[in-house]
Design a protein around this motif. Structure first.
Motif, mmCIF file in Angstrom:
data_model
loop_
_atom_site.group_PDB
_atom_site.id
_atom_site.type_symbol
_atom_site.label_atom_id
_atom_site.label_comp_id
_atom_site.label_asym_id
_atom_site.label_seq_id
_atom_site.Cartn_x
_atom_site.Cartn_y
_atom_site.Cartn_z
ATOM 1 N N TYR A 11 30.590 14.643 7.226
ATOM 2 C CA TYR A 11 30.833 16.062 7.002
ATOM 3 C C TYR A 11 30.272 16.872 8.166
ATOM 4 N N GLY A 13 29.749 21.181 9.555
ATOM 5 C CA GLY A 13 29.685 22.551 9.070
ATOM 6 C C GLY A 13 29.157 23.466 10.152
ATOM 7 N N TYR A 58 30.349 23.865 4.733
ATOM 8 C CA TYR A 58 28.911 23.656 4.782
ATOM 9 C C TYR A 58 28.255 24.619 5.763
ATOM 10 N N TYR A 79 32.239 29.540 1.926
ATOM 11 C CA TYR A 79 31.429 28.336 2.112
ATOM 12 C C TYR A 79 31.077 27.825 0.717
ATOM 13 N N TYR A 81 28.748 25.057 0.257
ATOM 14 C CA TYR A 81 27.430 24.424 0.244
ATOM 15 C C TYR A 81 26.523 25.060 1.298
ATOM 16 N N ASP A 82 25.289 25.296 0.902
ATOM 17 C CA ASP A 82 24.294 25.816 1.834
ATOM 18 C C ASP A 82 23.102 24.874 1.837
#
Length: 91
Positions: A11, A13, A58, A79, A81-82
């Motif tokens: 992944y 981000g 992300y 977004y 996910y943080d």
């Protein structure tokens, strides 16, 4: 490079160190106004989309330096996910 990383099953981000984008004297994202944060996030989000062909999911602020305004902005920008929280660390 991002697509190569993603094609290998990882992944990617957006990760922002604002002092490299705006003011070297301000290390933390929370030191910037809501409008300044919005501008930085829009630039990074746009650049990510141009490089990968899809929106980022992300996000992590450099030095884990978000505030409530940052969280509202990344939510509005879709977004999902943080990773800006670091337990037991107070920057």
């Amino acid at each position: 490079i991002l697509l190569h990383i993603e094609n290998r099953g990882h992944y990617t981000g957006v990760h922002i160190h604002p002092k490299h984008m705006a003011d070297p004297a301000r290390d933390f994202l929370w030191q910037y106004s809501h409008e300044e944060q919005d501008t930085m996030l829009k630039i990074c989000t746009r650049d990510y989309e141009e490089m990968t062909g899809h929106p980022p999911l992300y996000f992590r602020a450099g030095k884990y330096s978000v505030d409530d305004g940052t969280m509202e902005l990344i939510q509005r920008m879709a977004y999902r996910y943080d990773f800006s929280y670091f337990a037991f660390r107070n920057w």
